[in-house]
Design a protein around this motif. Structure first.
Motif, PDB file in Angstrom:
ATOM      1  N   ASP A 161      89.411  24.663   9.454  1.00  0.00           N
ATOM      2  CA  ASP A 161      88.596  25.103  10.580  1.00  0.00           C
ATOM      3  C   ASP A 161      87.221  24.450  10.478  1.00  0.00           C
ATOM      4  OD1 ASP A 161      87.330  26.341  12.656  1.00  0.00           O
ATOM      5  OD2 ASP A 161      87.379  28.362  11.806  1.00  0.00           O
ATOM      6  N   TYR A 164      90.605  16.465  21.630  1.00  0.00           N
ATOM      7  CA  TYR A 164      90.213  16.811  20.259  1.00  0.00           C
ATOM      8  C   TYR A 164      89.123  17.887  20.181  1.00  0.00           C
ATOM      9  CZ  TYR A 164      92.914  12.646  19.330  1.00  0.00           C
ATOM     10  OH  TYR A 164      93.934  11.730  19.279  1.00  0.00           O
ATOM     11  N   GLY A 165      88.670  18.358  21.316  1.00  0.00           N
ATOM     12  CA  GLY A 165      87.687  19.444  21.290  1.00  0.00           C
ATOM     13  C   GLY A 165      86.291  19.006  20.924  1.00  0.00           C
ATOM     14  N   SER A 184      85.331  24.228  13.395  1.00  0.00           N
ATOM     15  CA  SER A 184      84.769  24.556  14.699  1.00  0.00           C
ATOM     16  C   SER A 184      83.295  24.937  14.588  1.00  0.00           C
ATOM     17  CB  SER A 184      85.556  25.692  15.344  1.00  0.00           C
ATOM     18  OG  SER A 184      85.472  26.869  14.554  1.00  0.00           O
ATOM     19  N   ILE A 185      82.569  24.717  15.666  1.00  0.00           N
ATOM     20  CA  ILE A 185      81.142  25.016  15.700  1.00  0.00           C
ATOM     21  C   ILE A 185      80.756  25.421  17.119  1.00  0.00           C
ATOM     22  CG2 ILE A 185      80.523  22.588  16.094  1.00  0.00           C
ATOM     23  CD1 ILE A 185      78.009  23.162  14.337  1.00  0.00           C
ATOM     24  N   GLN A 186      79.872  26.378  17.200  1.00  0.00           N
ATOM     25  CA  GLN A 186      79.433  26.911  18.494  1.00  0.00           C
ATOM     26  C   GLN A 186      78.257  26.103  19.023  1.00  0.00           C
ATOM     27  OE1 GLN A 186      81.143  29.712  19.397  1.00  0.00           O
ATOM     28  NE2 GLN A 186      80.125  30.232  21.335  1.00  0.00           N
ATOM     29  N   SER A 203      85.435  22.593  26.323  1.00  0.00           N
ATOM     30  CA  SER A 203      84.442  21.753  25.649  1.00  0.00           C
ATOM     31  C   SER A 203      83.119  21.711  26.403  1.00  0.00           C
ATOM     32  CB  SER A 203      84.970  20.318  25.499  1.00  0.00           C
ATOM     33  OG  SER A 203      86.089  20.291  24.649  1.00  0.00           O
ATOM     34  N   LYS A 214      80.100  27.643  24.295  1.00  0.00           N
ATOM     35  CA  LYS A 214      81.341  26.917  24.046  1.00  0.00           C
ATOM     36  C   LYS A 214      81.551  26.697  22.548  1.00  0.00           C
ATOM     37  CE  LYS A 214      82.363  26.341  28.408  1.00  0.00           C
ATOM     38  NZ  LYS A 214      82.311  25.054  29.133  1.00  0.00           N
ATOM     39  N   THR A 215      82.820  26.642  22.155  1.00  0.00           N
ATOM     40  CA  THR A 215      83.173  26.357  20.764  1.00  0.00           C
ATOM     41  C   THR A 215      83.841  24.995  20.696  1.00  0.00           C
ATOM     42  OG1 THR A 215      83.460  28.705  20.262  1.00  0.00           O
ATOM     43  CG2 THR A 215      84.466  27.133  18.753  1.00  0.00           C
ATOM     44  N   MET A 216      83.236  24.072  19.951  1.00  0.00           N
ATOM     45  CA  MET A 216      83.824  22.764  19.712  1.00  0.00           C
ATOM     46  C   MET A 216      84.773  22.853  18.528  1.00  0.00           C
ATOM     47  SD  MET A 216      80.220  20.703  20.136  1.00  0.00           S
ATOM     48  CE  MET A 216      80.866  19.179  19.446  1.00  0.00           C
ATOM     49  N   ARG A 217      85.913  22.194  18.597  1.00  0.00           N
ATOM     50  CA  ARG A 217      86.875  22.251  17.495  1.00  0.00           C
ATOM     51  C   ARG A 217      86.391  21.458  16.288  1.00  0.00           C
ATOM     52  NH1 ARG A 217      90.935  21.108  21.310  1.00  0.00           N
ATOM     53  NH2 ARG A 217      91.800  19.381  20.106  1.00  0.00           N
ATOM     54  N   TYR A 218      85.594  20.424  16.554  1.00  0.00           N
ATOM     55  CA  TYR A 218      85.035  19.588  15.486  1.00  0.00           C
ATOM     56  C   TYR A 218      83.569  19.305  15.794  1.00  0.00           C
ATOM     57  CZ  TYR A 218      89.952  18.930  14.456  1.00  0.00           C
ATOM     58  OH  TYR A 218      91.268  19.162  14.160  1.00  0.00           O
TER      59      TYR A 218
END
Length: 339
Positions: free
Chosen positions: A49, A89-90, A51-53, A121, A57-61
């Motif tokens: 994981d 890919y987020g 992910s970052i806020q 995204s 929105k939450t980005m996967r990377y």
């Protein structure tokens, strides 16, 4: 990634011969002094994981496709390719300067990326400080909110580029401190604001003052990546011989992380900004991992030219590049410790 359970004798023989053939070419006298390499503590990861806020929105990377361009025949297809990759890919994405569609929708399709990017995204519109100064003077800041709304964007990037404008043959000179303009903008429109440079970065006093503003993030756009001041000088032949040394002015992303951390410590509760996008000279996932790990507030890293380079090749090349970034970050997270 699926591994072959049993290697044939022929395949093993070829592999070993390759090792012999490449042994001398594989010797290295250098090591990366930014990291401790710790091979004993983790196994090869399948996933993690990361992910970052950013805002709502939450980005996967923690990877950002930095602002590029729009409003030309080539820009639209490239922007759409970048949006497809960001969706897949987020990643987050910043648009190039949207000045051309503030009042005229001729090139709107070049910037209308939300249908491709999807809802998950973050996507940010982008307007320069000189244009914002003029809209404030004319009482027309509602046009900026309308721009954000019609793009279904999550907010607005304000690019601060006095050196670029000064060197640009058609440049717009700003009349006031960008800090004054951004404070006025924050009072007049209700949307997330990111403030970025365009290739020189921010010095320590500018960083400190930006951190005191209730903006969503600071995008470094440090010296070392795409330098729009240099780009303008290349277009301005009469000035080129006289101002070439000006291009070296500014700060690297490494310097700026130090400015950031020092200001965070000094400002304490005065700090209102809680995110940074570390961009400018980020060549690969090792740079990104190191700098985002060193930052003392949540950080993502941004790249422009590397994404654009691969988009110019093909969608497949662009996606392959994105996957390399992700796999590299995963490796770094498991086996590298920051010194």
């Amino acid at each position: 990634m699926e591994k072959i359970e049993h290697e044939s004798l022929e395949a093993a023989d070829l592999r070993k011969q390759n090792h012999l053939d490449l042994a001398f070419a594989s010797q290295s006298a250098l090591s990366d002094g930014r990291f401790y390499y710790e091979p004993m503590l983790e196994g090869h990861p399948e996933q993690s994981d990361m992910s970052i806020q950013l805002g709502e929105k939450t980005m996967r990377y923690p990877i950002w496709i930095s602002s590029m361009t729009g409003g030309t025949s080539a820009a639209g297809p490239l922007n759409k390719m970048l949006a497809k990759t960001a969706n897949k890919y987020g990643f987050g994405m910043g648009l190039g300067s949207c000045r051309v569609i503030l009042e005229d929708n001729t090139y709107f399709d070049d910037f209308n990326l939300r249908p491709i990017l999807g809802d998950a995204s973050p996507l940010f519109a982008n307007v320069g400080i000189a244009q914002i100064e003029r809209l404030i003077d004319k009482g027309q800041t509602s046009k900026l909110k309308a721009l954000v709304d019609k793009l279904d964007a999550d907010g607005l990037i304000v690019h601060v580029n006095p050196l670029q404008e000064w060197l640009q043959p058609e440049g717009d000179l700003i009349q006031r401190s960008p800090l004054v303009t951004i404070k006025q903008l924050l009072n007049e429109i209700d949307t997330n604001i990111i403030v970025k440079e365009v290739g020189q970065g921010f010095g320590p006093e500018s960083m400190r003052e930006l951190l005191k503003l209730p903006i969503l993030a600071i995008d470094f756009a440090a010296n070392g990546g795409t330098n729009f001041s240099k780009l303008e000088l290349l277009r301005n032949e009469p000035l080129k011989a006289h101002y070439e040394d000006v291009i070296a002015l500014g700060h690297s992303a490494y310097e700026m992380v130090d400015f950031l951390n020092k200001s965070i410590q000094e400002l304490g509760s005065e700090r209102k900004c809680n995110n940074v996008i570390i961009s400018g000279g980020i060549k690969n996932f090792l740079d990104g991992y190191y700098l985002t790990s060193k930052a003392n507030i949540p950080a993502i890293y941004g790249q422009a030219a590397p994404f654009l380079k691969h988009a110019n090749e093909s969608q497949e090349a662009l996606d392959t590049f994105a996957e390399i970034q992700i796999k590299g970050l995963l490796m770094a997270q498991k086996f590298l410790k920051i010194r």
